[in-house]
Design a protein around this motif. Structure first.
Motif, mmCIF file in Angstrom:
data_model
loop_
_atom_site.group_PDB
_atom_site.id
_atom_site.type_symbol
_atom_site.label_atom_id
_atom_site.label_comp_id
_atom_site.label_asym_id
_atom_site.label_seq_id
_atom_site.Cartn_x
_atom_site.Cartn_y
_atom_site.Cartn_z
ATOM 1 N N PHE A 194 78.826 107.180 58.655
ATOM 2 C CA PHE A 194 77.565 106.659 59.184
ATOM 3 C C PHE A 194 76.818 107.769 59.920
ATOM 4 C CE2 PHE A 194 80.967 105.808 62.152
ATOM 5 C CZ PHE A 194 80.473 106.206 63.377
ATOM 6 N N THR A 195 75.527 107.542 60.140
ATOM 7 C CA THR A 195 74.647 108.538 60.753
ATOM 8 C C THR A 195 74.350 108.161 62.198
ATOM 9 O OG1 THR A 195 73.610 109.086 58.638
ATOM 10 C CG2 THR A 195 72.355 109.602 60.623
ATOM 11 N N ILE A 196 74.290 109.168 63.060
ATOM 12 C CA ILE A 196 73.773 108.978 64.416
ATOM 13 C C ILE A 196 72.536 109.862 64.569
ATOM 14 C CG2 ILE A 196 75.957 108.303 65.472
ATOM 15 C CD1 ILE A 196 76.368 111.106 66.390
ATOM 16 N N ASP A 197 71.564 109.380 65.330
ATOM 17 C CA ASP A 197 70.246 110.015 65.367
ATOM 18 C C ASP A 197 69.742 110.133 66.802
ATOM 19 O OD1 ASP A 197 67.671 110.638 63.522
ATOM 20 O OD2 ASP A 197 67.064 109.538 65.332
ATOM 21 N N LYS A 218 76.343 113.217 61.128
ATOM 22 C CA LYS A 218 77.084 112.229 60.357
ATOM 23 C C LYS A 218 78.529 112.200 60.842
ATOM 24 C CE LYS A 218 74.498 111.907 56.036
ATOM 25 N NZ LYS A 218 74.581 111.952 54.554
ATOM 26 N N ILE A 219 79.045 111.015 60.996
ATOM 27 C CA ILE A 219 80.448 110.839 61.399
ATOM 28 C C ILE A 219 81.211 110.216 60.245
ATOM 29 C CG2 ILE A 219 82.031 109.614 62.934
ATOM 30 C CD1 ILE A 219 80.026 109.836 65.141
ATOM 31 N N SER A 220 82.344 110.810 59.921
ATOM 32 C CA SER A 220 83.278 110.261 58.939
ATOM 33 C C SER A 220 84.602 110.035 59.655
ATOM 34 C CB SER A 220 83.447 111.214 57.755
ATOM 35 O OG SER A 220 84.418 110.723 56.847
ATOM 36 N N ALA A 221 85.053 108.800 59.689
ATOM 37 C CA ALA A 221 86.272 108.464 60.440
ATOM 38 C C ALA A 221 87.205 107.641 59.566
ATOM 39 C CB ALA A 221 85.925 107.691 61.712
ATOM 40 N N THR A 222 88.498 107.942 59.671
ATOM 41 C CA THR A 222 89.520 107.242 58.896
ATOM 42 C C THR A 222 90.430 106.454 59.828
ATOM 43 O OG1 THR A 222 89.486 108.937 57.169
ATOM 44 C CG2 THR A 222 91.411 107.516 57.252
ATOM 45 N N PHE A 223 90.749 105.225 59.449
ATOM 46 C CA PHE A 223 91.526 104.309 60.271
ATOM 47 C C PHE A 223 92.709 103.746 59.473
ATOM 48 C CE2 PHE A 223 87.087 104.257 61.380
ATOM 49 C CZ PHE A 223 87.042 104.272 62.760
ATOM 50 N N THR A 224 93.762 103.370 60.199
ATOM 51 C CA THR A 224 94.897 102.663 59.608
ATOM 52 C C THR A 224 94.967 101.274 60.211
ATOM 53 O OG1 THR A 224 96.199 104.662 59.196
ATOM 54 C CG2 THR A 224 97.409 102.597 59.352
ATOM 55 N N GLU A 225 95.025 100.256 59.350
ATOM 56 C CA GLU A 225 95.059 98.890 59.838
ATOM 57 C C GLU A 225 96.409 98.568 60.489
ATOM 58 O OE1 GLU A 225 91.885 96.349 57.260
ATOM 59 O OE2 GLU A 225 93.947 96.387 56.518
#
Length: 226
Positions: free
Chosen positions: A73-76, A146-153
């Protein structure tokens, strides 16, 4: 922020820090813009016992790894989505880090998370994140990223026990027979052991367990340790 943007705000991506029991704690991160991509990854672990000289094997199921997903997602910081109010990108990144990766004093570790966007809801932990700065002002300060983040449920304590109970051989199960089903196979699916099929046939008063009637319902009783 205009009225239309304010109305959409509750439906935007939210990342909420929580304790182990799923109770919110600390400031949540609320994205200005919704994710550009959501990538969900599921991974199963198989054991391959390949004898010497054999060309292939029949893999045996071992386990299913926790599901992972990645958000982009983008931050502005230009004010384009906030009626000209410029919120520094560095401050937004700091808020994101505070909600996801900073050590929470009471937990002595980064917080557990609740990620919600529309109907997508996940309790999870963060694995990694990348921030890519894509626009700068005349002084070299970032104004878009832009932020790219990975998560584990993860499964919250209590819910995990309920899910385990639903598949436990210590409970009574009802199974609807489909065309071609065999009793030893259904018994194996329920108990992970086909040796109980004669007892199941007796409980269900089956005269011919080799030919099951499609659409009928079979009862698989709890297993006694005795």
């Amino acid at each position: 922020m205009d009225t239309q943007s304010a109305a959409k705000l509750p439906f935007n991506l939210k990342i909420i820090p929580m304790n182990k029991d799923g109770i919110p704690m600390g400031l949540p991160f609320l994205a200005m813009f919704n994710p550009e991509n959501i990538t969900i990854r599921e991974q199963l672990v198989w054991h391959e016992n390949n004898p010497p000289g054999a060309e292939g094997s029949d893999p045996t199921y071992t386990k299913t790894q926790p599901r992972t997903f990645t958000l982009e997602f983008t931050i502005d910081g230009t004010g384009v989505n906030t009626n000209g109010v410029k919120i520094p990108v560095t401050a937004q990144v700091l808020l994101f880090r505070s909600a996801t990766t900073h050590i929470a004093g009471v937990l002595h570790r980064p917080p557990y998370l609740l990620v919600q966007y529309g109907l997508f809801i996940s309790t999870c932990v963060i694995n990694s994140s990348n921030v890519t700065y894509t626009m700068f002002d005349m002084f070299g300060l970032p104004i878009r990223a832009k932020i790219s983040a990975t998560f584990t449920e993860r499964t919250v304590s209590g819910l995990s026990n309920v899910l385990n109970m639903l598949s436990s051989p210590d409970l009574t199960h009802s199974v609807t027979v489909t065309e071609g089903d065999l009793l030893p196979y259904l018994t194996y699916q329920t108990y992970n052991n086909q040796n109980y099929y004669l007892q199941v046939a007796k409980v269900n008063k089956l005269k011919n367990f080799r030919k099951l009637q499609a659409g009928s319902t079979l009862v698989f009783p709890p297993i006694s340790s005795k």
